[in-house]
Design a protein around this motif. Structure first.
Motif, PDB file in Angstrom:
ATOM      1  N   HIS A 209       0.240  31.714  94.367  1.00  0.00           N
ATOM      2  CA  HIS A 209      -0.006  32.266  94.594  1.00  0.00           C
ATOM      3  C   HIS A 209       0.633  33.498  94.969  1.00  0.00           C
ATOM      4  N   GLY A 210       2.180  33.082  94.410  1.00  0.00           N
ATOM      5  CA  GLY A 210       2.894  34.004  93.820  1.00  0.00           C
ATOM      6  C   GLY A 210       4.122  34.213  95.604  1.00  0.00           C
ATOM      7  N   THR A 211       3.885  33.769  96.723  1.00  0.00           N
ATOM      8  CA  THR A 211       4.786  33.692  97.677  1.00  0.00           C
ATOM      9  C   THR A 211       5.763  33.137  98.112  1.00  0.00           C
ATOM     10  N   CYS A 212       6.844  33.572  98.182  1.00  0.00           N
ATOM     11  CA  CYS A 212       8.152  32.827  97.430  1.00  0.00           C
ATOM     12  C   CYS A 212       8.620  32.607  99.357  1.00  0.00           C
ATOM     13  N   TRP A 213       8.951  31.408  99.875  1.00  0.00           N
ATOM     14  CA  TRP A 213       9.640  31.304 101.011  1.00  0.00           C
ATOM     15  C   TRP A 213      10.624  30.570 101.466  1.00  0.00           C
ATOM     16  N   VAL A 214      11.974  31.761 101.899  1.00  0.00           N
ATOM     17  CA  VAL A 214      13.159  30.851 101.627  1.00  0.00           C
ATOM     18  C   VAL A 214      13.328  30.409 103.304  1.00  0.00           C
ATOM     19  N   TYR A 259       8.025  28.975  90.164  1.00  0.00           N
ATOM     20  CA  TYR A 259       8.709  27.325  91.008  1.00  0.00           C
ATOM     21  C   TYR A 259       7.134  27.513  91.968  1.00  0.00           C
ATOM     22  N   THR A 260       6.897  26.513  91.856  1.00  0.00           N
ATOM     23  CA  THR A 260       5.732  25.623  93.140  1.00  0.00           C
ATOM     24  C   THR A 260       6.222  25.115  93.940  1.00  0.00           C
ATOM     25  N   GLY A 261       6.167  25.139  95.442  1.00  0.00           N
ATOM     26  CA  GLY A 261       6.318  23.684  96.426  1.00  0.00           C
ATOM     27  C   GLY A 261       7.724  23.921  96.591  1.00  0.00           C
ATOM     28  N   ALA A 262       8.279  22.885  97.610  1.00  0.00           N
ATOM     29  CA  ALA A 262       9.061  22.506  97.878  1.00  0.00           C
ATOM     30  C   ALA A 262      10.122  22.297  97.551  1.00  0.00           C
ATOM     31  N   GLY A 263      11.224  22.917  97.596  1.00  0.00           N
ATOM     32  CA  GLY A 263      12.826  23.427  96.498  1.00  0.00           C
ATOM     33  C   GLY A 263      13.518  22.962  97.375  1.00  0.00           C
ATOM     34  N   THR A 264      15.459  22.635  97.325  1.00  0.00           N
ATOM     35  CA  THR A 264      16.457  23.033  97.332  1.00  0.00           C
ATOM     36  C   THR A 264      17.107  23.087  96.617  1.00  0.00           C
ATOM     37  N   VAL A 265      17.795  24.461  97.020  1.00  0.00           N
ATOM     38  CA  VAL A 265      18.655  25.457  95.562  1.00  0.00           C
ATOM     39  C   VAL A 265      20.529  25.236  96.544  1.00  0.00           C
ATOM     40  N   GLU A 266      21.400  24.253  95.850  1.00  0.00           N
ATOM     41  CA  GLU A 266      22.337  23.789  96.533  1.00  0.00           C
ATOM     42  C   GLU A 266      23.931  25.028  95.632  1.00  0.00           C
ATOM     43  N   PHE A 267      24.694  25.090  96.472  1.00  0.00           N
ATOM     44  CA  PHE A 267      25.932  25.807  96.337  1.00  0.00           C
ATOM     45  C   PHE A 267      26.776  25.099  96.609  1.00  0.00           C
ATOM     46  N   LEU A 268      27.687  26.014  96.272  1.00  0.00           N
ATOM     47  CA  LEU A 268      29.384  25.173  96.840  1.00  0.00           C
ATOM     48  C   LEU A 268      29.474  26.738  97.491  1.00  0.00           C
ATOM     49  N   VAL A 269      30.189  26.679  98.174  1.00  0.00           N
ATOM     50  CA  VAL A 269      30.508  28.174  98.889  1.00  0.00           C
ATOM     51  C   VAL A 269      32.357  28.113  99.291  1.00  0.00           C
ATOM     52  N   ILE A 308       1.386  19.817 101.115  1.00  0.00           N
ATOM     53  CA  ILE A 308       0.291  19.050 100.889  1.00  0.00           C
ATOM     54  C   ILE A 308      -0.161  20.214 100.164  1.00  0.00           C
ATOM     55  N   ALA A 309      -0.860  21.417 101.113  1.00  0.00           N
ATOM     56  CA  ALA A 309      -1.543  22.611 100.685  1.00  0.00           C
ATOM     57  C   ALA A 309      -1.481  23.410  99.521  1.00  0.00           C
ATOM     58  N   VAL A 310       0.135  23.556  99.892  1.00  0.00           N
ATOM     59  CA  VAL A 310       0.750  24.671  98.195  1.00  0.00           C
ATOM     60  C   VAL A 310      -0.319  23.831  96.910  1.00  0.00           C
ATOM     61  N   ALA A 311      -0.738  22.537  97.217  1.00  0.00           N
ATOM     62  CA  ALA A 311      -0.584  22.063  96.274  1.00  0.00           C
ATOM     63  C   ALA A 311      -2.298  21.422  96.808  1.00  0.00           C
ATOM     64  N   GLU A 312      -3.195  21.699  97.626  1.00  0.00           N
ATOM     65  CA  GLU A 312      -4.202  21.936  97.850  1.00  0.00           C
ATOM     66  C   GLU A 312      -4.437  23.595  97.117  1.00  0.00           C
ATOM     67  N   GLY A 313      -3.684  24.172  97.262  1.00  0.00           N
ATOM     68  CA  GLY A 313      -3.911  25.743  96.223  1.00  0.00           C
ATOM     69  C   GLY A 313      -3.861  26.504  97.764  1.00  0.00           C
ATOM     70  N   ALA A 315      -2.894  28.932 100.496  1.00  0.00           N
ATOM     71  CA  ALA A 315      -1.445  29.944 100.352  1.00  0.00           C
ATOM     72  C   ALA A 315      -0.968  29.588 101.603  1.00  0.00           C
ATOM     73  N   LEU A 316       0.870  29.682 101.710  1.00  0.00           N
ATOM     74  CA  LEU A 316       2.016  29.707 103.506  1.00  0.00           C
ATOM     75  C   LEU A 316       0.947  30.179 104.195  1.00  0.00           C
ATOM     76  N   HIS A 317       1.046  32.080 104.215  1.00  0.00           N
ATOM     77  CA  HIS A 317       0.431  32.254 105.231  1.00  0.00           C
ATOM     78  C   HIS A 317      -1.243  31.940 105.917  1.00  0.00           C
ATOM     79  N   GLU A 318      -1.555  31.591 104.852  1.00  0.00           N
ATOM     80  CA  GLU A 318      -3.817  31.206 105.522  1.00  0.00           C
ATOM     81  C   GLU A 318      -3.146  29.510 106.095  1.00  0.00           C
ATOM     82  N   VAL A 319      -1.939  28.709 105.799  1.00  0.00           N
ATOM     83  CA  VAL A 319      -1.964  27.398 106.459  1.00  0.00           C
ATOM     84  C   VAL A 319      -0.976  28.160 107.937  1.00  0.00           C
ATOM     85  N   THR A 320      -0.102  28.526 107.834  1.00  0.00           N
ATOM     86  CA  THR A 320       0.883  28.924 109.051  1.00  0.00           C
ATOM     87  C   THR A 320      -0.235  29.827 109.819  1.00  0.00           C
ATOM     88  N   GLY A 321      -0.331  30.799 109.374  1.00  0.00           N
ATOM     89  CA  GLY A 321      -0.621  32.310 109.761  1.00  0.00           C
ATOM     90  C   GLY A 321       0.210  32.718 110.370  1.00  0.00           C
TER      91      GLY A 321
END
Length: 672
Positions: A209-214, A259-269, A308-313, A315-321
């Motif tokens: 649904h276009g929501t991206c959580w960090v 992007y949808t689902g779980a992912g990890t963005v990696e950096f050198l700092v 699993i919830a994202v794969a079912e379509g 929304a993050l706010h719906e699943v977690t409240g």
């Protein structure tokens, strides 16, 4: 709603996904190779399907067989775990084409991020920090050090650090060969190697649904051979400006890719005094990460449930409240327990796990609801560790109100951990957590572990500590032998009618042999000789209490055929019984090259009768997804070649015999 999930993976990640599925009321299916037929993850599932064979290429990497297994069992979704097919865009597309739910990002996003070259281009387009790739032909001394990386995959495979230009061609060739073997893609590239930087990654979760959580960040700087060993969340010691830069860049890349689902963005700092930190994008992993438990601990989220919830379509706010991602609270640290021998260059190990226990673990595979310990393990007592798969056995996670508390809790858990049967890096993990450098976030870097390896790998103290383990083993063994005697069973253990010499027992520990002496005095067993400073307060076949410098120390002892397992104040220790007489059949010819670990021969570079120089490549051995080059130890001739490409070998097997040049000349009658 998903009703049945097949996990296209093995080990602890399969067990981790099954745990969440059980909590959600979802049925589970495992697929397994022949080598994994009796593995714990198979029995954890509601149903299992055999994939004939052992090697990943004929089992876990066969997408067609995995999809067929899902259809045969009525599974309506596939979770890929991590590794194997988890970042294979073709497999993700095939799962969807088969009418199944793919629990992961869209195939297009996997393909875009699967190439480090392409992912860097997309991060640059999103306005994120990117280091430029270099042309190998244009390199000069000023560009050193360099790093060669595989465009596909990770885990340190297909990666080489280059500090001399002359070594670059060989590094490119070796990295390409390893990448091709591990990932099916031999593409590699070169960039500047940023030394003494930190490896920091950002967890993202996005819905359709276009929501991206960090969902916070993690530090994964403590690595060996580019493989992560310790991870923690949140990344300690970062300035808020740097943290914001990382989070914003990760969010921008997710939006750029859709992007949808779980992912990890990696950096050198690289934090710099009085200046902004130097940040460089590494890659994006389009899957769940090994280190996801530390993020779950500090956020309270179940990332698998969200996948699993994202794969079912949903929304993050719906699943977690929650309208926004939860703020990280407290601190979590994870260590990876590997089957590897620190005394033998950390070579991967195989064998039977005779015992495995982490006392005090409050949860297994599930999110910690409070401060405590979590264990995610692919093994149990009795499990077999083979040559075909990754060397990681388990992950141990501690969560506390702050970093110091979590560190102390985890160190205590490692002190109490029992594992026997295979050599592991447990002592190294204990050494890391007890080191002053680890307590200082400013000291963390991707080179720190390599620099401190010698210091941190020896946390048991001086040699007398190990000797007391051996004394306990010897006294318990003597007691058990006396109790099990069929004749003269009333004679005390260790008794001699004419005690001219003490009794002795010899053990091999960490590649070294030690001998302890003991005797029977007034019906009691006592250490003698150089161990007389230690006395025995009580001796039984399964437990010995020693007194050293006025302190009582308790040792639990397990006796077996050719081994003694001891659990004492400094943790577990395996002692191999050294026989009093050597079997001539066990002796090997001088100049023999022995397999440092069980594995498969990838290639042989010599022929029998060929002359070789010291350092020449003789063959390449592959074990647990890593390639190891075996070289000639001296100038000479290949007098014997016992293997060919494709051969499976056990640890200690003779691979080849190199006869020194001088010896060869004498055999041929060359005058001195």
């Amino acid at each position: 709603m998903i009703q049945k999930v097949l996990v296209a993976n093995r080990g602890e990640i399969a067990r981790r996904v099954f745990a969440t599925c059980r909590a959600l009321g979802i049925a589970t299916v495992a697929v397994h190779s022949d080598a994994d037929a009796d593995a714990p993850f198979v029995t954890d599932a509601d149903a299992a399907v055999r994939l004939p064979g052992n090697a990943p290429a004929e089992t876990y990497l066969r997408g067609d067989l995995v999809i067929a297994a899902a259809k045969a069992t009525g599974a309506d979704a596939i979770h890929p775990g991590y590794g194997f097919l988890s970042e294979n865009a073709e497999f993700a597309a095939a799962v969807r084409e088969a009418g199944l739910v793919w629990i992961g990002p869209d195939p297009e996003a996997i393909e875009a991020m699967g190439s480090k070259v392409r992912s860097k281009e997309l991060m640059a387009q999103a306005g994120g920090p990117v280091a430029g790739m270099l042309e190998p032909e244009a390199m000069t001394e000023a560009d050193l050090p360099l790093v060669v990386k595989a465009s596909s995959g990770g885990g340190g495979r297909g990666m080489r650090v280059v500090r001399e230009l002359d070594a670059l061609p060989a590094a490119l060739e070796q990295a390409a060969a390893e990448a091709g073997s591990a990932f099916g893609d031999a593409t590699v590239f070169v960039e500047h190697y940023l030394e003494h930087a930190r490896h920091v990654e950002v967890q993202v979760m996005a819905d359709v649904h276009g929501t991206c959580w960090v969902v916070g960040d993690r530090d994964c700087s403590l690595q060996r051979r580019h493989q992560k060993v310790v991870e923690e969340a949140p990344a300690p010691g970062l300035s808020e400006a740097t943290r914001t830069t990382l989070h914003d860049a990760a969010r921008a890349l997710v939006k750029q890719v859709g992007y949808t689902g779980a992912g990890t963005v990696e950096f050198l700092v690289a934090e710099r005094d009085d200046r902004d930190a130097l940040v460089s994008f590494l890659e994006m992993n389009t899957r769940l990460q090994v280190e996801h438990p530390v993020t779950e601990a500090v956020t309270g989220l179940d990332l698998v449930a969200l996948q699993i919830a994202v794969a079912e379509g949903r929304a993050l706010h719906e699943v977690t409240g929650l309208a926004e991602p939860p703020v990280s609270r407290g601190h979590a640290i994870e260590v990876r327990l590997y089957a590897e021998d620190p005394a033998d260059g950390f070579a991967p190990q195989t064998g039977t796990v005779r015992a495995f226990e982490v006392p005090g673990a409050t949860t297994r595979f599930g999110t910690l609801t409070g401060h405590g310990l979590r264990l995610d393990s692919g093994i149990e007592g009795g499990s077999e560790v083979g040559i075909h798969y990754d060397a990681m056995l388990a992950k141990i996670i501690a969560y506390g109100p702050d970093r110091a508390t979590a560190t102390r809790a985890l160190r205590g858990a490692l002190d109490r951990t029992r594992i026997h049967g295979v050599a592991t890096n447990l002592d190294l993990l204990r050494g890391i957590l007890g080191a002053g450098e680890f307590s200082d976030p400013a000291a963390l870097s991707t080179l720190l572990l390599e620099e401190k390896l010698a210091d941190w790998s020896q946390p048991r103290g001086d040699a007398s500590v190990v000797r007391r383990y051996a004394v306990a083993a010897a006294l318990a063994s003597a007691t058990a032998a006396a109790q099990g005697a069929r004749v003269l069973s009333r004679i005390p253990a260790g008794f001699r009618n004419v005690p001219s010499q003490p009794l002795t027992a010899s053990y091999a520990v960490g590649g070294e042999e030690l001998t302890v002496a003991y005797a029977s005095q007034r019906g009691r067993l006592v250490p003698v000789g150089e161990d007389e400073a230690t006395t025995a307060a009580s001796v039984a076949a399964d437990r010995v209490v020693l007194v050293h410098d006025g302190v009582e120390e308790s040792y639990a002892v397990t006796l077996g055929a050719g081994f003694v397992d001891v659990d004492g104040p400094q943790g577990p220790l395996d002692l191999a019984v050294v026989p009093r007489f050597v079997d001539p059949a066990d002796q090997v010819a001088e100049g023999s090259l022995l397999a440092p670990m069980p594995g498969s021969v990838v290639s042989v570079a010599v022929e029998q009768g060929q002359s070789v120089a010291k350092g020449d490549v003789v063959l390449v051995l592959e074990a647990m997804k890593m390639q190891h080059t075996i070289t000639a130890p001296t100038d000479g001739v290949v007098a014997e070649l016992a293997v060919a490409a494709g051969s499976q070998v056990e640890s200690g097997a003779v691979l080849a015999v190199i006869e020194e040049a001088a010896a060869q000349e004498n055999v041929e009658g060359d005058p001195a």
